[in-house]
Design an enzyme around this catalytic site. Structure first.
Site, PDB file in Angstrom:
ATOM      1  N   SER A  85     -11.274  -4.908   0.444  1.00  0.00           N
ATOM      2  CA  SER A  85     -11.820  -3.676   1.092  1.00  0.00           C
ATOM      3  C   SER A  85     -12.635  -2.787  -0.050  1.00  0.00           C
ATOM      4  CB  SER A  85     -10.928  -2.855   1.660  1.00  0.00           C
ATOM      5  OG  SER A  85     -11.474  -1.825   2.531  1.00  0.00           O
ATOM      6  N   ASN A 143       0.742  -1.283   0.119  1.00  0.00           N
ATOM      7  CA  ASN A 143       0.039  -0.097  -0.097  1.00  0.00           C
ATOM      8  C   ASN A 143       0.819   1.417   0.110  1.00  0.00           C
ATOM      9  OD1 ASN A 143       0.159  -1.430   2.613  1.00  0.00           O
ATOM     10  ND2 ASN A 143      -0.293   0.606   3.385  1.00  0.00           N
ATOM     11  N   CYS A 202      -2.893   5.093   7.467  1.00  0.00           N
ATOM     12  CA  CYS A 202      -2.986   4.780   9.111  1.00  0.00           C
ATOM     13  C   CYS A 202      -1.860   5.172   9.786  1.00  0.00           C
ATOM     14  CB  CYS A 202      -3.060   3.288   9.175  1.00  0.00           C
ATOM     15  SG  CYS A 202      -4.209   2.497   8.184  1.00  0.00           S
TER      16      CYS A 202
HETATM   17  N1  PLP Z   1      -4.614  -3.547   4.008  1.00  0.00           N
HETATM   18  C1  PLP Z   1      -4.096  -2.981   3.060  1.00  0.00           C
HETATM   19  C2  PLP Z   1      -3.122  -3.323   2.104  1.00  0.00           C
HETATM   20  C3  PLP Z   1      -4.698  -1.547   3.156  1.00  0.00           C
HETATM   21  O1  PLP Z   1      -3.870  -0.557   2.295  1.00  0.00           O
HETATM   22  C4  PLP Z   1      -5.622  -1.164   3.902  1.00  0.00           C
HETATM   23  C5  PLP Z   1      -6.215   0.200   4.008  1.00  0.00           C
HETATM   24  O2  PLP Z   1      -5.344   1.144   4.006  1.00  0.00           O
HETATM   25  C6  PLP Z   1      -6.148  -2.163   4.811  1.00  0.00           C
HETATM   26  C7  PLP Z   1      -5.815  -3.547   4.943  1.00  0.00           C
HETATM   27  C8  PLP Z   1      -7.221  -2.056   5.841  1.00  0.00           C
HETATM   28  O3  PLP Z   1      -8.542  -2.048   5.143  1.00  0.00           O
HETATM   29  P1  PLP Z   1      -9.660  -1.159   5.899  1.00  0.00           P
HETATM   30  O4  PLP Z   1      -9.510   0.296   5.715  1.00  0.00           O
HETATM   31  O5  PLP Z   1     -10.805  -1.524   5.058  1.00  0.00           O
HETATM   32  O6  PLP Z   1      -9.811  -1.635   7.062  1.00  0.00           O
END
Ligand code: PLP
Length: 387
Positions: A199, A151, A325
């Site tokens: 997601s 990400n 995050c």
């Molecule tokens: N995994 C990855 C690679 C992400 O980029 C994200 C969100 O940024 C998530 C998990 C978490 O997803 P959610 O925001 O739907 O909880």
């Protein structure tokens, strides 16, 4: 002032057709899918249609699709669910050091509760070596969790090769496909995965809805106990409008995929070219070829990422330093440290992610403003070189 949104990896604007599809399920069709009356049956039908849509996109069976509250829940469910179901066989899990916190944190939790977790290193591009996985597997290994694409830096992992290793050793493979759905092949049989997380808000669907694909026969503990929804695996009344929106977003994504990938790739390459050309002491992170079509990630030396973001925001450009995050934290990104970026340079990170509403004009706007912003910040920088 016109806003230019270049943070599609953080979240995406809902597609108007998704909004429209959801609308009726907030009002007229507000039924509970477990109710036996006609309104309940209508809600159930809508949930099952969405499930079929997702199953079709993944080339899975509808009963292998579980709706969750998002990518974080899907990752937690996969990791904790398999760990507890398989604890009599073994207690060892393998993952990478560049996973999203939604994978790393359940792994840390399991470490505190009797499990052993190996966090594999990656190379300078963020690639996991399937041979490292092979070497790390022991007779206690029960699960391997490697993300499909990162990400922050956009690197695409060799999931197919990793799955060959897992098959040879008889170990379950989970992949976090939250960033890659919509741009990469997500056929679960081509990938050879047992579990896969999605997601909806990352592909123009609503926030608070996700999917966990669980291959038939995979041993996994339920994530939530209660009213028996989702084949007793994830209790709680369905988020019907959200699930309908997720199904619609999946349908549109499959339909528009080639067009979106072409559009994003063209703009991404223009943006990368323009920034590397106009700003010295800047490097592209992540793999030059094996990267998401919409991801640009740079280290801009001698500036602070947060200052860059504020100045970009002042001229209407919405960007990020890394993952949404962790962007509230001043800790350098664990992903950048894992690919060998120094803690000082890691502070100068900039992530620009394009999407279906990005235009050439947006890219030109960045090219017009970013070099001046960087030059201005470098004049007052305390991070090394004098300008
Ligand atoms: N995994 C990855 C690679 C992400 O980029 C994200 C969100 O940024 C998530 C998990 C978490 O997803 P959610 O925001 O739907 O909880």
């Amino acid at each position: 002032m016109q806003k230019i949104y270049l943070d599609y990896a953080a979240t995406t604007p809902m597609h108007p057709d998704v909004v429209e599809a959801m609308q009726n399920y907030f009002s007229e069709e507000f039924g509970n899918p477990l109710s036996l009356h006609s309104r309940g049956r209508e809600a159930k039908k809508a949930v099952e249609e969405a499930r079929c849509e997702v199953a079709h996109a993944l080339r899975a069976k509808p009963e292998e699709i579980i709706f969750t509250s998002g990518g974080t829940e899907s990752d937690n469910f996969a990791i904790k669910g398999v760990a507890y179901a398989m604890k009599n066989k073994g207690n060892h899990i393998i993952t990478s050091s560049i996973e999203h916190h939604a994978v790393l944190e359940p792994c840390h939790f399991l470490q505190k509760n009797g499990f052993d977790v190996t966090f594999l290193p990656v190379d300078e591009y963020g690639l996991v070596d399937p041979d490292d996985i092979k070497k790390a597997i022991t007779d206690k290994t029960i699960l391997i969790s490697i993300m499909y694409a990162n990400n922050e830096i956009g690197t695409i992992e060799p999931i197919k090769e990793i799955s060959n290793v897992c098959k040879e050793k008889g170990v379950y493979l989970h992949t976090d496909a939250v960033q890659s759905f919509g741009s990469l092949d997500t056929n679960v049989d081509h990938l050879g995965v047992d579990l896969l997380s999605l997601s909806a808000h990352k592909f123009y669907g609503p926030k608070g809805v996700g999917v966990l694909y669980i291959r038939k026969g995979t041993r996994i503990e339920p994530f939530m106990y209660g009213g028996g929804q989702e084949w007793n695996r994830r209790a709680s009344t369905h988020n019907v409008p959200g699930i309908v929106g997720c199904g619609k977003a999946v349908q549109l994504t499959m339909k528009e995929k080639d067009e979106r990938v072409k559009h994003d790739t063209g703009l991404r390459d223009k943006l990368i070219g323009s920034i590397l050309d106009k700003i010295e002491d800047t490097r592209l992170d992540g793999h030059p070829q094996h990267r998401l079509p919409n991801n640009c990630h740079f280290i801009v030396k001698y500036v602070e990422g947060e200052s860059m973001l504020l100045k970009l925001d002042a001229v209407g450009i919405e960007a990020a330093t890394g993952s949404a995050c962790s962007s509230g934290s001043l800790e350098p990104s664990h992903v950048l440290l894992a690919i060998g970026v120094s803690p000082v340079d890691a502070h100068g990170s900039l992530r620009l992610t394009v999407g279906r509403l990005t235009t050439e004009h947006d890219i030109e706007h960045v090219g017009r403003h970013l070099p001046d912003i960087v030059a201005e910040l470098r004049k007052i920088s305390t991070l090394g070189k004098k300008f």
